[in-house]
Write an enzyme that holds these catalytic residues in place. Structure first.
Site, short mmCIF file in Angstrom:
data_model
loop_
_atom_site.label_atom_id
_atom_site.label_comp_id
_atom_site.label_asym_id
_atom_site.label_seq_id
_atom_site.Cartn_x
_atom_site.Cartn_y
_atom_site.Cartn_z
CB CYS A 85 -1.03 -0.05 1.13
SG CYS A 85 -2.56 -1.17 1.09
CB CYS B 42 23.44 -5.87 8.00
SG CYS B 42 21.91 -5.59 8.93
ZN LIG Z 1 -2.21 -3.40 0.23
#
Ligand SMILES: [Zn+2]
Length: 348
Positions: free
Chosen positions: A178, A192
């Site tokens: 989203c 890292c």
């Molecule tokens: Zn979503």
């Protein structure tokens, strides 16, 4: 008259967690009844898995594709020098340690790479997934699998002294895609392996990840932060910001197109970021007779073997072969070279 009965061992064991009002006896019963999957038991996964075991979850599933390396010991708190010297896969070493920490918890350990072909079966029957991965590809895969199966997962990541975490509950919160529709192109984000990481940020991020996990497991979802949390332990900063709401055009939770679940399932070779190593995965999982391979390769180079993996020094590279047929080839970033080495010495 007050009566005093000696509490059962398990009641005493979790007494401080039960005394914490927000969890209580009801919350503890719920926690004991649930299954949690930790994907990746490196730094974050080590710390979160340990706290989940101590909290008394019913079943703790762990999956990891790697083995304990000397450079892990600075922050991957489930491992010690014996695990490193023994060349143990992380899932095996972690499972042994977690069983000693809490014998009440069933530990289910899998030495494997999480990919489109196995992620849904690894998640089957699991109530909550904790992200202990170190790469976006696997996180986007977890997000697809989580949204499709309706299983909550908790993102967590850290690098340097900075980290972040947020909760995805399918149908209730936005998902990863989203607000970050596509994974960042390889090489554009610090890792890292390129920017380093200090241990305290791992524990700080794991603290927030596991606190949100306890809320979900104890049935206290109304207490979830509902925000993206970011922190920097070096600078002493802690920020929370509200993610944009779930988007109807989100490819995962809106349109339900499973791009990552539909990904490549066949054989492949992927460069392990910043490690000067390539993982080669055969198209089908198979059980390797490591002792037999060790005898064969022992004529060509220096070979050591244990119950889980074999190491061979060949052509100036180190090939680490796992029982499921996977290999990690050290000393190269070139997938083609790693594949060649693999087919030359392991076969197809
Ligand atoms: Zn979503």
């Amino acid at each position: 008259m007050e009566t005093w009965a000696r509490p059962a061992r398990s009641a005493n064991r979790y007494s401080r967690q039960v005394l914490f009002q927000e969890i209580g006896e009801d919350g503890q019963r719920r926690i004991a009844d649930q299954r949690v999957l930790v994907v990746g038991v490196g730094a974050l996964g080590s710390v979160s898995a340990e706290m989940m075991a101590r909290a008394g979850v019913g079943e703790l599933h762990i999956v990891d594709r790697d083995y304990v390396d000397e450079s892990n010991l600075q922050r991957q708190s489930l491992f010690d020098e014996d695990d490193w010297r023994g060349g143990l896969p992380k899932a095996v070493a972690a499972s042994r340690k977690l069983s000693r920490i809490n014998g009440d918890v069933s530990i289910v350990a899998t030495v494997a790479d999480v990919h489109a072909g196995n992620v849904l079966s690894l998640m089957r029957g699991v109530d909550l997934v904790l992200d202990g991965t170190d790469n976006f590809e696997t996180r986007y895969l977890l997000n697809d699998a989580s949204v499709k199966s309706g299983t909550p997962w908790i993102y967590a990541a850290c690098v340097g002294s900075y980290g972040m975490s947020f909760v995805v509950i399918p149908g209730r919160t936005p998902c990863l895609r989203c607000f970050m529709e596509d994974e960042p192109p390889p090489g554009t984000s610090p890792t890292c392996d390129t920017a380093g990481v200090i241990a305290p940020v791992v524990h700080a991020v794991a603290a927030f990840q596991v606190t949100e996990a306890l809320k979900i497991l104890a049935g206290r979802e109304e207490a979830l932060l509902g925000e993206i949390l970011s922190l920097d332990v070096w600078r002493g900063s802690l920020d929370r910001f509200r993610p944009a709401s779930a988007r109807s055009e989100c490819p995962a939770c809106g349109r339900r197109e499973w791009v990552y679940l539909g990904g490549e399932q066949g054989s492949r070779a992927v460069t392990l970021c910043g490690r000067n190593a390539v993982q080669v995965r055969p198209s089908t999982t198979r059980t390797m007779e490591l002792e037999g391979v060790a005898v064969r390769l022992g004529k060509l180079g220096e070979v050591t073997v244990n119950a889980y993996l074999l190491r061979a020094k060949l052509e100036g590279r180190e090939l680490v072969l796992f029982k499921d047929g996977r290999a990690i080839v050290h000393g190269t970033d070139d997938p083609a070279e790693a594949r060649t080495l693999y087919s030359r010495y392991v076969g197809n």
